[in-house]
Design a protein around this motif. Structure first.
Motif, PDB file in Angstrom:
ATOM      1  N   GLU A  89       0.819  -1.222   0.000  1.00 58.56           N
ATOM      2  CA  GLU A  89       0.000   0.000   0.000  1.00 58.56           C
ATOM      3  C   GLU A  89       0.848   1.266   0.000  1.00 58.56           C
ATOM      4  N   LEU A  90       2.164   1.123  -0.064  1.00 58.82           N
ATOM      5  CA  LEU A  90       3.048   2.288   0.012  1.00 58.82           C
ATOM      6  C   LEU A  90       2.838   3.202  -1.191  1.00 58.82           C
ATOM      7  N   GLN A  91       2.673   4.476  -0.909  1.00 57.05           N
ATOM      8  CA  GLN A  91       2.470   5.472  -1.960  1.00 57.05           C
ATOM      9  C   GLN A  91       3.665   6.402  -2.123  1.00 57.05           C
ATOM     10  N   ILE A  92       4.393   6.662  -1.044  1.00 56.70           N
ATOM     11  CA  ILE A  92       5.519   7.597  -1.084  1.00 56.70           C
ATOM     12  C   ILE A  92       6.730   6.924  -0.450  1.00 56.70           C
ATOM     13  N   LEU A  93       7.849   6.932  -1.164  1.00 55.17           N
ATOM     14  CA  LEU A  93       9.119   6.457  -0.614  1.00 55.17           C
ATOM     15  C   LEU A  93      10.165   7.524  -0.886  1.00 55.17           C
ATOM     16  N   ASP A  94      10.638   8.168   0.171  1.00 51.92           N
ATOM     17  CA  ASP A  94      11.637   9.236   0.057  1.00 51.92           C
ATOM     18  C   ASP A  94      12.762   8.945   1.053  1.00 51.92           C
ATOM     19  N   LEU A  95      13.911   8.535   0.528  1.00 53.80           N
ATOM     20  CA  LEU A  95      15.091   8.263   1.357  1.00 53.80           C
ATOM     21  C   LEU A  95      16.214   9.236   1.006  1.00 53.80           C
ATOM     22  N   GLN A 113       2.498  -1.405  -6.660  1.00 56.46           N
ATOM     23  CA  GLN A 113       1.606  -0.779  -7.635  1.00 56.46           C
ATOM     24  C   GLN A 113       0.954   0.509  -7.147  1.00 56.46           C
ATOM     25  N   LYS A 114       0.952   0.768  -5.850  1.00 59.04           N
ATOM     26  CA  LYS A 114       0.320   1.990  -5.338  1.00 59.04           C
ATOM     27  C   LYS A 114       1.300   3.163  -5.287  1.00 59.04           C
ATOM     28  N   LEU A 115       2.579   2.928  -5.567  1.00 61.09           N
ATOM     29  CA  LEU A 115       3.591   3.958  -5.410  1.00 61.09           C
ATOM     30  C   LEU A 115       3.346   5.126  -6.370  1.00 61.09           C
ATOM     31  N   THR A 116       3.312   6.330  -5.810  1.00 60.07           N
ATOM     32  CA  THR A 116       3.142   7.542  -6.621  1.00 60.07           C
ATOM     33  C   THR A 116       4.405   8.393  -6.660  1.00 60.07           C
ATOM     34  N   ARG A 117       5.246   8.298  -5.623  1.00 57.63           N
ATOM     35  CA  ARG A 117       6.474   9.083  -5.570  1.00 57.63           C
ATOM     36  C   ARG A 117       7.627   8.199  -5.116  1.00 57.63           C
ATOM     37  N   LEU A 118       8.616   8.076  -5.981  1.00 58.01           N
ATOM     38  CA  LEU A 118       9.850   7.367  -5.650  1.00 58.01           C
ATOM     39  C   LEU A 118      10.977   8.388  -5.724  1.00 58.01           C
ATOM     40  N   ILE A 119      11.452   8.820  -4.556  1.00 63.70           N
ATOM     41  CA  ILE A 119      12.402   9.937  -4.476  1.00 63.70           C
ATOM     42  C   ILE A 119      13.628   9.466  -3.705  1.00 63.70           C
ATOM     43  N   ILE A 140       3.996   9.348 -10.161  1.00 67.70           N
ATOM     44  CA  ILE A 140       3.925  10.749 -10.576  1.00 67.70           C
ATOM     45  C   ILE A 140       5.311  11.385 -10.562  1.00 67.70           C
ATOM     46  N   ASP A 141       6.096  11.027  -9.571  1.00 71.85           N
ATOM     47  CA  ASP A 141       7.413  11.637  -9.375  1.00 71.85           C
ATOM     48  C   ASP A 141       8.457  10.529  -9.307  1.00 71.85           C
ATOM     49  N   LEU A 142       9.408  10.542 -10.244  1.00 75.44           N
ATOM     50  CA  LEU A 142      10.536   9.607 -10.227  1.00 75.44           C
ATOM     51  C   LEU A 142      11.813  10.437 -10.196  1.00 75.44           C
ATOM     52  N   SER A 156      11.127   1.051 -20.498  1.00 80.60           N
ATOM     53  CA  SER A 156       9.841   0.804 -19.836  1.00 80.60           C
ATOM     54  C   SER A 156       9.305   2.034 -19.123  1.00 80.60           C
ATOM     55  N   ILE A 157      10.181   2.986 -18.795  1.00 81.30           N
ATOM     56  CA  ILE A 157       9.710   4.221 -18.153  1.00 81.30           C
ATOM     57  C   ILE A 157       8.698   4.927 -19.050  1.00 81.30           C
ATOM     58  N   GLY A 158       8.813   4.724 -20.363  1.00 80.12           N
ATOM     59  CA  GLY A 158       7.870   5.346 -21.293  1.00 80.12           C
ATOM     60  C   GLY A 158       6.446   4.902 -21.098  1.00 80.12           C
ATOM     61  N   GLY A 159       6.228   3.826 -20.364  1.00 81.52           N
ATOM     62  CA  GLY A 159       4.871   3.361 -20.106  1.00 81.52           C
ATOM     63  C   GLY A 159       4.214   3.996 -18.900  1.00 81.52           C
ATOM     64  N   LEU A 160       4.913   4.908 -18.223  1.00 83.40           N
ATOM     65  CA  LEU A 160       4.367   5.548 -17.017  1.00 83.40           C
ATOM     66  C   LEU A 160       3.526   6.750 -17.417  1.00 83.40           C
ATOM     67  N   SER A 161       2.295   6.493 -17.768  1.00 85.64           N
ATOM     68  CA  SER A 161       1.442   7.519 -18.370  1.00 85.64           C
ATOM     69  C   SER A 161       1.089   8.652 -17.412  1.00 85.64           C
ATOM     70  N   ASN A 162       1.230   8.436 -16.091  1.00 84.00           N
ATOM     71  CA  ASN A 162       0.885   9.476 -15.125  1.00 84.00           C
ATOM     72  C   ASN A 162       2.092  10.274 -14.643  1.00 84.00           C
ATOM     73  N   LEU A 163       3.265   9.963 -15.184  1.00 82.36           N
ATOM     74  CA  LEU A 163       4.489  10.581 -14.680  1.00 82.36           C
ATOM     75  C   LEU A 163       4.500  12.085 -14.968  1.00 82.36           C
ATOM     76  N   TYR A 164       4.806  12.859 -13.935  1.00 85.84           N
ATOM     77  CA  TYR A 164       4.894  14.322 -14.054  1.00 85.84           C
ATOM     78  C   TYR A 164       6.349  14.773 -14.022  1.00 85.84           C
ATOM     79  N   TRP A 165       7.136  14.190 -13.137  1.00 88.03           N
ATOM     80  CA  TRP A 165       8.508  14.642 -12.905  1.00 88.03           C
ATOM     81  C   TRP A 165       9.451  13.468 -13.119  1.00 88.03           C
ATOM     82  N   LEU A 166      10.406  13.603 -14.030  1.00 87.83           N
ATOM     83  CA  LEU A 166      11.396  12.561 -14.302  1.00 87.83           C
ATOM     84  C   LEU A 166      12.784  13.183 -14.196  1.00 87.83           C
ATOM     85  N   ASP A 167      13.499  12.849 -13.133  1.00 90.60           N
ATOM     86  CA  ASP A 167      14.826  13.409 -12.895  1.00 90.60           C
ATOM     87  C   ASP A 167      15.824  12.276 -12.720  1.00 90.60           C
TER      88      ASP A 167
END
Length: 939
Positions: A89-95, A113-119, A140-142, A156-167
């Protein structure tokens, strides 16, 4: 008195509800515990077994499920193991900002599958970016910038249709920029992504023209400081949403596309330090441009173009060494804010002494945030005076602005606006910041504006872990929006010094009155909780009594072997720490396979024994009773043709089995490559060979394809070994065991190619009360399933015989039991003609079998296989009869069934990288489907 009792009952009920609601989901709890075991410097309140209820710092929960982990700048050390995938159920992972977080990213991260932000900004992660990240459809944020990642950008990153930020900037990524090609995704598909930050890598090749299209909504395109070559594609002019374009510090060549002035929203344009040629690009109409740098290219000599003076928003025009000649228009000098640098151009080489020829760019400043109408206090060496003149432990770091629109760093108003915006953001998010200080603005070699940042706490002289996590997350996930002119940024935070113990004893003393009040209040609360605790304890004892009836491990103490300890013969109980050490913290380098049950790791015990540790993932574990029954069964099975159980682990919510390590994989692995393109290669490569060499050539090709050549004689030995293992289970084990899942992935081959039966996850014992069968739920594997067992739910030893018969057909054909909708048993039966040599099966047999010199042995082997797959179990032979028949077939083929294979697999140029490990298939802990009639293939 009655009112007091009512109040007490209400309090007890409230405490009960609170305790129950605070319990963290068991799967999430075990996942966090596993991470805690391999990380150091975790927050001090990471204790106990209830992360949600105990409010572990950096952990946020919803409905007792962990939904967020934010642990910035706490000097965290360790690796991000596959255990993170348990937090479904993790949505945000920021380390971010933990340099001690190293190693590769686990491929299992794609299961979240629930992850929205991987920072993971500013850490020490390395290795390739796993392609499984492309499975995170809600991302949303990678942000993986400022690490040590290598390899290519996964398409495969090209399949992330909801991605807003790619850094992905500031790594060591190489290769070309991936675009879609009809069979794979690419970055051109990211139509909702606003940010492509790929600077400071080692990307090469041309910028693909397909990367840009009118559907993209990019605002930042940052490709600076790579190894890109070729022309700037004209398709760039189609992305009219762009605001910042950095293509500088590459090896781009050719002319700048003429349609670049279609980018009317661009504010910063960097094309410097390339090999661009042709005319100076016409930027007329780009009226929002603030900053232009085209220095150090090879443009054609030209007079100053009209757009020099027509772009009223320009604040910096940097055109070193761009072949500008003649006179600048007087109208340019009416822009009092415009800084123009034309060093190295003919316009200056002709003896000009104008300011734009002689004044170097201002690249630094002594600016520092001034005190706010107060006198700074002297502070101890470990603390710093804030702008509000208080001594405290600031959270420090560095701000990097990748495309500032100004060059003059002497304007204090600019930095004051940045400070105000920072504080406004902190306050709007209720973060405990009292003030901020920025200092030492510098332009570095990448033309980034670099600023030192200090953030001071409010209310006390230090931040707690929650405060640091909140501020770090605000800066890492781009919640903070800098004022206009600063452009895109990233922050690299330092480890917070206070957490290292600096002056930890300088907390404010508590008054005597407060202490007395706390003692009295605490005593009252203690009495109330004591009453509630007695009630809760009695309820817990009742629950434990009920649990012990169903959980044989409930009273088991592994240290004393008391309680419900399993009755083992030759196997031992391992601690979690022992297996963790033997597998190097369950590292990915020791990962030798995976399946629906979880993963398998190669391990080395303290005595040097090589083992395979099969670790069940949460959700696929069995109940305690089933697990205990299974390890008891495995521990008493001892036969050279059955895989041995070394031990098990049942700690920390884990279920792990420790097997002997089998070197040569599964029978399936060795069969799967023997016929692929084999016949075609053989025909082509043997045309020019003498007839007597063709057989040699054939064996060479097969050995090169799989690493192990399974000729007909070796297949007969493997069939005999597997049959003997199964015969032992049926006739000699006490009580008898029905395997229930015989298939080629459950027959393993050791270093001498001795066959060993493995995987007893579905096995059933034949008790004395059962009369020839066990009535049980249908389980097994598609293609091997006994149709009689399916129809009657009555499991017998003859069900194993049926599955073994299908295995014999696999040995004959090297085909899957069901392939492209065709059942191998039926296909052989249709092609079979007993009046012809080899029953006319040469076209369906594996070429190695078809080329056997002993056609009679092949025919008898086919006959045996068909007897094993008879419709009625009563018509099938027993396994002891199967063993005798295979021995007869071997003698017919001139092979002594009583001798072992004389040669080890090491002599076959073993290519261990070419096959999956035996334990990688659905094995113990395997998911087994309950089949419906439509799933059973007719014969």
């Amino acid at each position: 008195m009655m009112i007091w009792r009512i109040h007490l009952y209400v309090l007890v009920a409230f405490v009960q509800v609170f305790v129950i609601s605070a319990l963290t989901n068991s799967v999430d709890q075990s996942g966090l515990q596993a991470l805690r075991n391999i990380w150091t410097n975790v927050p001090p309140n990471w204790v106990g077994a209830d992360p949600c209820g105990n409010r572990w710092d950096g952990i946020s929960c919803t409905n007792n499920r962990v939904v967020s982990i934010t642990l910035a700048s706490i000097n965290l050390n360790g690796q991000l193991s596959g255990d993170i995938a348990r937090l479904s159920e993790l949505q945000i992972l920021d380390l971010s900002y933990n340099k001690g977080m190293t190693g590769p990213l686990p491929s299992g991260i794609g299961d979240m599958q629930k992850l929205t932000r991987l920072i993971l900004v500013g850490c020490g992660f390395s290795g390739p970016i796993p392609p499984s990240i492309g499975s995170l459809q809600n991302l949303i944020d990678l942000s993986l910038n400022s690490n040590n990642f290598i390899g290519e950008i996964p398409p495969s990153i090209g399949g992330l249709s909801n991605l807003y930020w790619l850094d992905l900037a500031d790594n060591r990524l190489s290769g070309t920029i991936p675009v879609s090609n009809g069979t794979r995704p690419g970055l051109d598909m990211l139509v909702n992504t606003k940010h492509f930050h790929f600077g400071k890598n080692q990307l090469s090749g041309e910028i693909p023209s397909q990367l840009f299209n009118s559907n993209l909504t990019l605002i930042h395109l940052l490709l600076e400081n790579n190894q890109l070559t070729g022309n700037i594609p004209s398709t760039l002019g189609r992305v009219r949403t762009l605001e910042v374009v950095r293509l500088d510090r590459n090896s781009l060549s050719g002319s700048v596309p003429g349609n670049i002035n279609n980018l009317t929203s661009v504010q910063e344009l960097f094309l410097a330090n390339n090999r661009l040629t042709g005319p100076l690009p016409d930027l007329t109409g780009m009226n929002l441009l603030n900053y232009v740098d085209m220095s150090n290219n090879s443009f054609d000599a030209t007079d100053s173009p009209p757009w020099f003076s027509s772009l009223q928003s320009l604040t910096s025009l940097i055109m070193d060494n761009t072949q500008i000649q003649g006179q600048l228009p007087m109208s340019m000098f009416s822009h009092f804010q415009l800084q123009t640098v034309l060093l190295g151009n003919p316009i200056c080489n002709e003896g000009g002494t104008e300011s734009y020829c002689t004044i170097p760019r201002q690249s630094n400043s002594s600016y520092s945030t001034p005190p706010q109408n107060c006198t700074p206090l002297p502070c101890t060496s470990d603390r710093t005076s804030s702008p509000t003149c208080t001594c405290a432990y600031p959270y420090t770091g560095t701000l990097f602005f990748r495309a500032p629109s100004f060059s003059n760093f002497g304007n204090s108003t600019i930095f004051a606006s940045l400070e105000q915006q920072l504080m406004a953001t902190f306050r709007s998010h209720s973060l405990p910041a009292d003030s901020v200080s920025v200092s030492n603005p510098t332009k570095n070699m990448d033309d980034y504006l670099v600023l030192s940042l200090q953030i001071f706490p409010s209310g006390q002289d230090y931040f707690n872990h929650t405060g640091i996590s909140g501020i770090g997350f605000m800066l890492s996930n781009q919640t903070f929006k800098p004022p206009p002119g600063f452009g895109p940024f990233f922050f690299i935070g330092n480890s917070y010094a206070y957490f290292a113990g600096l002056n930890a004893r300088s907390r404010k003393s508590v008054s005597t009155g407060v202490i007395i009040g706390a003692v009295v209040g605490g005593a009252v609360l203690f009495l109330l909780l004591l009453l509630a605790g007695v009630y809760a304890f009695r309820q817990k004892r009742r629950a434990e009594t009920a649990n012990k009836k169903s959980d044989p491990f409930a009273s088991w103490d592994p240290n004393t072997n008391s309680g419900g300890v399993p009755q083992l013969k030759g196997a031992r109980s391992f601690s979690f720490e022992e297996l963790k050490k033997s597998t190097n913290n369950f590292s990915e380098t020791n990962d030798v396979g995976s399946g629906g049950y979880g993963k398998v790791y190669r391990g080395t015990l303290s005595n040097g024994q090589l083992v395979a540790v099969k670790r069940a993932q949460q959700g696929s574990t069995q109940g305690g009773l089933e697990f205990k029954t299974e390890i008891e069964l495995l521990s008493r099975v001892h036969h050279k043709n059955v895989v041995s159980l070394v031990g098990f682990c049942f700690e920390h919510g884990e279920q792990m089995l420790v097997y002997e390590y089998i070197a040569n994989g599964t029978l399936k692995d060795s069969l799967s490559g023997t016929s692929m393109f084999y016949l075609f290669e053989f025909l082509i490569s043997s045309i020019s060979l003498p007839d007597h060499n063709k057989g040699y050539k054939l064996s060479t090709i097969v050995a090169g394809r799989t690493g192990i050549r399974l000729d007909w004689m070796r297949r007969l030995r493997i069939a005999l070994g597997a049959a003997k293992g199964l015969q032992y289970l049926h006739d000699l084990a006490n009580p008898p065991i029905i395997h229930r899942d015989i298939k080629s992935t459950n027959i393993l081959l050791d270093e001498r190619l001795t066959a060993k039966v493995a995987d007893f996850g579905l096995s059933k014992l034949m008790g004395e009360s059962e009369r020839g069968h066990v009535t049980t739920q249908v389980k097994g594997t598609m293609g091997y399933l006994d149709p009689e067992y399916y129809m009657t739910n009555q499991l017998t030893e003859k069900s194993d015989v049926y599955s073994f018969g299908v295995l014999l057909f696999e040995l004959l054909t090297a085909r899957n039991p069901i392939e492209k909708g065709k059942y191998i048993v039926r296909e052989v039966k249709i092609a079979m003609d007993t009046s012809k040599d080899m029953y006319n099966l040469q076209g369906i047999l594996d070429p190695i079998v078809a080329s056997s010199m002993s056609s009679k042995s092949v025919e008898q082997f086919v006959d045996l296989a068909f007897r094993c797959v008879q419709e009625s179990g009563a018509s099938r032979p027993t396994m002891s009869e199967v063993v005798k028949e295979i021995e007869n077939i071997m003698e017919l083929a001139g092979l002594n069934p009583n001798t072992e294979s004389a040669t080890t697999s090491a002599s076959y140029e073993e290519a261990s990288k070419g096959f999956n490990h035996p334990y990688s298939n659905e094995g113990l802990f395997a998911y087994s489907a309950n089949y419906s009639p439509s799933k059973v293939e007719p014969k």
